[in-house]
Structure formats: C-alpha cells, structure tokens
Design a protein around this motif. Structure first.
Motif, PDB file in Angstrom:
ATOM      1  N   ARG A 163       0.858  -1.565   0.002  1.00 56.62           N
ATOM      2  CA  ARG A 163      -0.234  -0.220  -0.295  1.00 56.62           C
ATOM      3  C   ARG A 163       0.816   1.306   0.063  1.00 56.62           C
ATOM      4  N   LEU A 164       2.339   1.455   0.400  1.00 54.15           N
ATOM      5  CA  LEU A 164       2.956   2.557   0.801  1.00 54.15           C
ATOM      6  C   LEU A 164       4.207   2.871  -0.416  1.00 54.15           C
ATOM      7  N   THR A 165       4.029   2.095  -0.889  1.00 55.19           N
ATOM      8  CA  THR A 165       5.874   1.654  -1.838  1.00 55.19           C
ATOM      9  C   THR A 165       4.599   1.389  -3.213  1.00 55.19           C
ATOM     10  N   MET A 166       3.242   0.862  -3.273  1.00 56.56           N
ATOM     11  CA  MET A 166       3.110   0.173  -4.798  1.00 56.56           C
ATOM     12  C   MET A 166       2.730   1.845  -6.499  1.00 56.56           C
ATOM     13  N   PRO A 167       2.326   2.283  -5.116  1.00 60.32           N
ATOM     14  CA  PRO A 167       1.573   4.202  -6.506  1.00 60.32           C
ATOM     15  C   PRO A 167       3.673   4.810  -7.021  1.00 60.32           C
ATOM     16  N   PHE A 168       4.479   4.475  -6.146  1.00 57.39           N
ATOM     17  CA  PHE A 168       5.345   5.086  -6.699  1.00 57.39           C
ATOM     18  C   PHE A 168       6.684   3.526  -7.603  1.00 57.39           C
ATOM     19  N   ASN A 169       5.930   2.356  -7.443  1.00 52.97           N
ATOM     20  CA  ASN A 169       6.143   0.839  -8.471  1.00 52.97           C
ATOM     21  C   ASN A 169       5.538   1.610  -9.425  1.00 52.97           C
ATOM     22  N   LEU A 170       4.158   1.778  -9.369  1.00 55.55           N
ATOM     23  CA  LEU A 170       3.758   1.749 -10.701  1.00 55.55           C
ATOM     24  C   LEU A 170       3.890   2.897 -12.147  1.00 55.55           C
ATOM     25  N   THR A 171       4.244   4.226 -11.273  1.00 51.89           N
ATOM     26  CA  THR A 171       4.455   5.516 -11.526  1.00 51.89           C
ATOM     27  C   THR A 171       6.532   5.591 -12.000  1.00 51.89           C
ATOM     28  N   GLY A 172       7.041   3.839 -11.146  1.00 58.08           N
ATOM     29  CA  GLY A 172       8.585   4.340 -11.436  1.00 58.08           C
ATOM     30  C   GLY A 172       9.602   5.711 -11.004  1.00 58.08           C
ATOM     31  N   LEU A 173       8.679   6.336  -9.996  1.00 58.24           N
ATOM     32  CA  LEU A 173       8.854   7.703  -9.846  1.00 58.24           C
ATOM     33  C   LEU A 173      10.171   7.318  -8.308  1.00 58.24           C
ATOM     34  N   PRO A 174      11.586   7.759  -7.910  1.00 58.79           N
ATOM     35  CA  PRO A 174      12.638   7.640  -7.707  1.00 58.79           C
ATOM     36  C   PRO A 174      12.209   6.975  -6.059  1.00 58.79           C
ATOM     37  N   THR A 175      12.769   5.661  -5.066  1.00 59.71           N
ATOM     38  CA  THR A 175      12.001   6.222  -3.410  1.00 59.71           C
ATOM     39  C   THR A 175      13.222   5.726  -2.804  1.00 59.71           C
ATOM     40  N   VAL A 176      13.286   6.138  -1.869  1.00 61.84           N
ATOM     41  CA  VAL A 176      14.124   5.187  -0.455  1.00 61.84           C
ATOM     42  C   VAL A 176      12.604   5.162   0.325  1.00 61.84           C
ATOM     43  N   ALA A 177      13.341   4.805   1.163  1.00 59.12           N
ATOM     44  CA  ALA A 177      12.964   4.733   3.148  1.00 59.12           C
ATOM     45  C   ALA A 177      14.236   4.103   3.368  1.00 59.12           C
ATOM     46  N   PHE A 178      14.337   5.080   5.436  1.00 58.61           N
ATOM     47  CA  PHE A 178      15.531   5.248   5.587  1.00 58.61           C
ATOM     48  C   PHE A 178      15.132   5.181   7.476  1.00 58.61           C
ATOM     49  N   PRO A 179      15.080   4.684   8.340  1.00 60.43           N
ATOM     50  CA  PRO A 179      15.373   4.811   9.402  1.00 60.43           C
ATOM     51  C   PRO A 179      15.204   6.226   9.919  1.00 60.43           C
ATOM     52  N   SER A 191      10.729  12.337 -11.483  1.00 57.06           N
ATOM     53  CA  SER A 191      10.774  11.777 -12.436  1.00 57.06           C
ATOM     54  C   SER A 191      12.708  11.468 -12.717  1.00 57.06           C
ATOM     55  N   PHE A 192      13.249  10.737 -12.329  1.00 60.68           N
ATOM     56  CA  PHE A 192      14.792  10.837 -13.392  1.00 60.68           C
ATOM     57  C   PHE A 192      16.007  11.447 -12.179  1.00 60.68           C
ATOM     58  N   GLU A 193      15.175  11.987 -11.379  1.00 67.41           N
ATOM     59  CA  GLU A 193      15.773  11.978  -9.996  1.00 67.41           C
ATOM     60  C   GLU A 193      16.244  11.671  -9.171  1.00 67.41           C
ATOM     61  N   GLU A 194      16.744  10.528  -8.831  1.00 66.58           N
ATOM     62  CA  GLU A 194      17.902   9.612  -8.246  1.00 66.58           C
ATOM     63  C   GLU A 194      18.569  10.436  -7.623  1.00 66.58           C
ATOM     64  N   ALA A 195      19.606  10.696  -7.970  1.00 66.72           N
ATOM     65  CA  ALA A 195      20.681  11.143  -7.475  1.00 66.72           C
ATOM     66  C   ALA A 195      20.090  12.562  -6.072  1.00 66.72           C
ATOM     67  N   THR A 196      18.986  13.042  -6.755  1.00 60.75           N
ATOM     68  CA  THR A 196      18.568  14.139  -5.596  1.00 60.75           C
ATOM     69  C   THR A 196      17.621  13.443  -4.885  1.00 60.75           C
ATOM     70  N   VAL A 197      17.525  11.969  -4.681  1.00 56.91           N
ATOM     71  CA  VAL A 197      17.099  11.793  -3.890  1.00 56.91           C
ATOM     72  C   VAL A 197      18.016  10.841  -2.765  1.00 56.91           C
ATOM     73  N   LEU A 198      19.206  10.547  -3.379  1.00 62.46           N
ATOM     74  CA  LEU A 198      19.840  10.212  -2.287  1.00 62.46           C
ATOM     75  C   LEU A 198      21.129  11.457  -1.206  1.00 62.46           C
ATOM     76  N   ARG A 199      20.904  11.776  -2.795  1.00 56.76           N
ATOM     77  CA  ARG A 199      21.653  12.880  -1.521  1.00 56.76           C
ATOM     78  C   ARG A 199      20.863  13.807  -0.471  1.00 56.76           C
ATOM     79  N   MET A 200      19.303  14.048  -1.226  1.00 57.67           N
ATOM     80  CA  MET A 200      18.794  13.745   0.653  1.00 57.67           C
ATOM     81  C   MET A 200      18.716  13.711   1.737  1.00 57.67           C
ATOM     82  N   VAL A 201      18.651  11.644   1.700  1.00 58.06           N
ATOM     83  CA  VAL A 201      19.002  10.855   2.534  1.00 58.06           C
ATOM     84  C   VAL A 201      20.580  10.949   3.311  1.00 58.06           C
TER      85      VAL A 201
END
Length: 70
Positions: free
Chosen positions: A11-27, A45-55
């Motif tokens: 339920r929490l991940t499916m919307p991102f899996n379907l749209t292909g948006l980069p997502t990361v979960a962390f403690p 979309s295609f902003e994986e590096a931005t997501v990882l920089r945030m984490v």
C-alpha cells in the motif's frame, strides 16, 4: 480490520512502483515505545541522485541509521 505486513508495504510502495518514481525509505528514530520509525522520500522522474542526496544529508546530521533497537 487488520492488515498484514506485506499488504501494508504494498500500500505504501505500490504508487511509486507503478509510476517509476525514485523512492527510498530509511530509519529516522524510535517511538516512545521503542518501535522503529522510518521516512520515505520520493522524487521526480529521473531524480534518483536528488533523493539519495537528501538521505545522505539527513544521515550526516543524525546518527539514527547507526542505532540499534533499544
């Protein structure tokens, strides 16, 4: 109604899996009852590096990712 863990995760991940948006979960800590708390960040979309920089930036400011369950 109770929800099993697999259904809750989907339920929490499916919307991102379907749209292909980069997502990361962390403690990010523990609740007052000692349960782990996480944060999920999604990017454009295609902003994986931005997501990882945030984490990475968050983890440089905190040590939650190194702590173990109380």
């Amino acid at each position: 109604m109770t929800e099993n863990a697999a259904a809750a995760m989907l339920r929490l991940t499916m919307p991102f899996n379907l749209t292909g948006l980069p997502t990361v979960a962390f403690p990010i800590g523990f609740s007052k009852d000692g349960l782990p708390i996480g944060l999920q960040i999604a990017g454009k979309s295609f902003e994986e590096a931005t997501v990882l920089r945030m984490v990475h930036a968050y983890q440089q400011l905190t040590d939650w990712h190194r702590r173990e369950l109380p």
